[in-house]
Design an enzyme around this catalytic site. Structure first.
Site, PDB file in Angstrom:
ATOM      1  N   SER A 277       0.859  -1.175   0.000  1.00  6.60           N
ATOM      2  CA  SER A 277       0.000   0.000   0.000  1.00  6.60           C
ATOM      3  C   SER A 277       0.895   1.224   0.000  1.00  6.60           C
ATOM      4  CB  SER A 277      -0.866  -0.025   1.255  1.00  6.60           C
ATOM      5  OG  SER A 277      -1.230   1.291   1.612  1.00  6.60           O
ATOM      6  N   LYS A 283       0.840  -3.459   4.734  1.00  4.57           N
ATOM      7  CA  LYS A 283      -0.079  -4.136   3.811  1.00  4.57           C
ATOM      8  C   LYS A 283       0.617  -5.023   2.788  1.00  4.57           C
ATOM      9  CE  LYS A 283      -3.999  -3.762   3.338  1.00  4.57           C
ATOM     10  NZ  LYS A 283      -5.001  -2.765   3.016  1.00  4.57           N
ATOM     11  N   GLU A 290      -7.377 -10.361  -6.962  1.00  2.00           N
ATOM     12  CA  GLU A 290      -8.513  -9.425  -7.040  1.00  2.00           C
ATOM     13  C   GLU A 290      -8.805  -9.033  -8.489  1.00  2.00           C
ATOM     14  OE1 GLU A 290      -7.838  -6.132  -4.283  1.00  2.00           O
ATOM     15  OE2 GLU A 290      -7.077  -7.577  -2.843  1.00  2.00           O
ATOM     16  N   TYR A 317     -25.484 -10.949 -43.849  1.00  2.00           N
ATOM     17  CA  TYR A 317     -24.508 -10.077 -43.201  1.00  2.00           C
ATOM     18  C   TYR A 317     -25.051  -8.664 -42.993  1.00  2.00           C
ATOM     19  CZ  TYR A 317     -20.263  -7.425 -42.225  1.00  2.00           C
ATOM     20  OH  TYR A 317     -19.334  -6.609 -41.645  1.00  2.00           O
ATOM     21  N   GLN A 322     -19.510  -6.456 -37.546  1.00  2.00           N
ATOM     22  CA  GLN A 322     -18.121  -6.044 -37.351  1.00  2.00           C
ATOM     23  C   GLN A 322     -17.839  -5.844 -35.853  1.00  2.00           C
ATOM     24  OE1 GLN A 322     -16.046  -3.459 -40.264  1.00  2.00           O
ATOM     25  NE2 GLN A 322     -16.180  -1.893 -38.695  1.00  2.00           N
TER      26      GLN A 322
HETATM   27  N1  ARG Z   1     -14.695  -5.464 -41.649  1.00  2.00           N
HETATM   28  C1  ARG Z   1     -15.870  -6.206 -41.927  1.00  2.00           C
HETATM   29  C2  ARG Z   1     -16.311  -6.985 -40.674  1.00  2.00           C
HETATM   30  O1  ARG Z   1     -15.538  -7.101 -39.800  1.00  2.00           O
HETATM   31  C3  ARG Z   1     -15.621  -7.175 -43.053  1.00  2.00           C
HETATM   32  C4  ARG Z   1     -16.824  -7.564 -43.799  1.00  2.00           C
HETATM   33  C5  ARG Z   1     -17.344  -6.403 -44.550  1.00  2.00           C
HETATM   34  N2  ARG Z   1     -18.417  -6.777 -45.396  1.00  2.00           N
HETATM   35  C6  ARG Z   1     -19.212  -5.859 -45.966  1.00  2.00           C
HETATM   36  N3  ARG Z   1     -20.170  -6.302 -46.686  1.00  2.00           N
HETATM   37  N4  ARG Z   1     -19.031  -4.579 -45.764  1.00  2.00           N
HETATM   38  O2  ARG Z   1     -17.418  -7.461 -40.576  1.00  2.00           O
END
Ligand code: ARG
Length: 459
Positions: A277, A283, A290, A317, A322
């Site tokens: 400490s 201490k 921790e 997607y 991301q």
């Molecule tokens: N940097 C993007 C990610 O991590 C890669 C894929 C991008 N794809 C797209 N259709 N913009 O997801």
């Protein structure tokens, strides 16, 4: 900087938007996976006649050169690129020209990023498993070193029944064994190749997804192209594995913190893993333990963060995805750091069996055995329980422990008491008699240790 996806739009995004959109700051750690994935992709395209042999060879050599230069430090990742995939392609094209622009045939960054992450995470699983194995070995060593140390076993943090210190350690060994098995199980689902799913619907090119998967050491391919690019459940599973490891490590840390306090004095954590400490000269704080406990919250947060990101995303997607990488990397790094400090801290920890025994001798930890003794002499358990309870109350009133109660006093409570009562409530006897499978007797603990060792030998 000109965008790879320039075409439909001008590519002139706002600088702030560019930074906001960019992931290179954190996905560059997957450069190796990205390059190896691209090498396999080029090999597949070449094998399928989609790419000419010369282009294929140039791409392969170019990518190998980039990998070597990144690893030697001769090449720096350009932070101005949108992501690691763009950087590698840009660098390749700068190095080999036109053939570099052919690499992205029959794939998309959507399947590429899923591929990279899966490759990265299977490597993480292997490293985590290796660390857990080290931890298990350390637990076994400590258990062997202090095989006859008896300590109080607790429920509600109140002394309950005597246990071997090694039994307590093996409890953690069982948890970490399961964590290790969970990682192996999760790795099976990680190790499934998404590449070839392309943007979402597959491709018109005559690709060979299984060739590419085999080149990259995958056991399976994702069977649906939309699923391949849009789910991250494998990463959630990995985070859940890490959350459980953290939880186990946190409970263990909590015990080490308690045990190393003056009140317990069961263990001494080596100076290398404690801090002082700035104001109180006496201490010695168990900061490492921790922090292992504290960082658990952060790992849980990473798990919740990814789950929440995925919730409500339409197929396939979406850029939201991301956001998968930072929590995954953060949790992986955090658990790695915790295990790396916890293992040597445990290995160097001094144990004080005499303090443990002294604590076990107080608190009427053998009261159950006293009741069991009467049951052995023919009493019904409920009656025996009551008699033992009254004797404990009497001891408390007279500042005694059960071992000090004279036989005449015992007989006031039941004629079943005899001179052998003292043996029956002896701490070592109490421990030795708990020979049920999984119990705390030395034989049982030895069996548990043998089980842990046998499990460790299995892959
Ligand atoms: N940097 C993007 C990610 O991590 C890669 C894929 C991008 N794809 C797209 N259709 N913009 O997801």
């Amino acid at each position: 900087m000109a965008k790879m996806w320039e075409g439909r739009s001008s590519g002139q995004t706002d600088r702030i938007a560019d930074d906001f959109n960019s992931s290179i700051g954190f996905d560059s750690r997957m450069y190796r996976q990205d390059i190896l994935g691209s090498i396999a992709h080029a090999a597949m395209l070449t094998a399928q006649g989609i790419l000419g042999e010369t282009d294929g060879a140039l791409i392969k050599a170019g990518l190998e050169g980039i990998l070597a230069d990144l690893e030697s430090g001769a090449l720096q990742i350009d932070p101005g690129c949108e992501d690691i995939h763009m950087f590698v392609e840009q660098e390749l094209t700068a190095r080999i020209g036109l053939p570099g622009k052919k690499l992205h045939t029959a794939r998309s960054r959507n399947d590429q990023v899923a591929l990279d992450l899966r490759m990265y995470l299977r490597g993480e699983c292997d490293e985590d498993r290796a660390l857990l194995e080290e931890l298990l070995m350390t637990l076994l060593e400590k258990a062997e070193e202090y095989s006859d140390a008896v300590m109080p076993g607790y429920t509600h943090l109140q002394r309950a029944q005597p246990v071997l210190f090694s039994q307590h350690l093996m409890a953690y060994a069982m948890m970490f064994l399961r964590d290790r098995a969970r990682l192996a199980d999760c790795r099976k689902r990680i190790n499934c190749s998404p590449i070839g799913a392309c943007a979402l619907a597959g491709t018109t090119y005559p690709t060979d997804r299984r060739f590419e998967a085999a080149e990259l050491g995958f056991d399976e391919i994702c069977r649906n192209s939309m699923d391949a690019v849009s789910d991250r459940d494998f990463a959630v599973e990995y985070l859940a594995c890490l959350a459980l490891i953290s939880m186990h490590l946190s409970r263990f840390s909590e015990e080490l913190i308690l045990w190393s306090s003056a009140e317990f004095g069961f263990v001494t954590i080596d100076d290398a893993y404690t801090t002082g400490s700035s104001i109180m000269p006496q201490k010695k704080n168990s900061d490492m333990a921790e922090l292992c406990r504290g960082k658990t919250g952060r790992v849980y947060g990473d798990l919740l963060s990814l789950l929440t990101t995925l919730k409500g995303l339409p197929l396939a997607y979406n850029k939201d995805m991301q956001e998968d990488k930072e929590p995954v990397f953060d949790a992986a790094d955090t658990v790695r750091a915790c295990l790396s400090v916890f293992i040597p801290m445990l290995a160097t920890m001094k144990v004080h069996p005499e303090r443990m025994r002294a604590a076990a001798q107080k608190g009427f930890i053998n009261a159950t055995d006293l009741a069991d003794y009467l049951v052995g002499k023919g009493a019904a358990f409920r009656d025996a329980y009551k008699i033992s309870g009254s004797l404990v109350a009497r001891c408390i009133a007279e500042d005694m422990v059960l071992e000090m109660v004279p036989l005449e006093v015992y007989r006031e409570y039941s004629p079943l008491f005899d001179t052998d009562v003292y043996e029956a409530i002896d701490l070592d006897v109490c421990v030795r008699k708990r020979g049920s499978e999984g119990g705390t007797s030395p034989e049982s603990v030895a069996e548990q240790m043998a089980y842990v060792k046998a499990q460790l030998k299995e892959a």
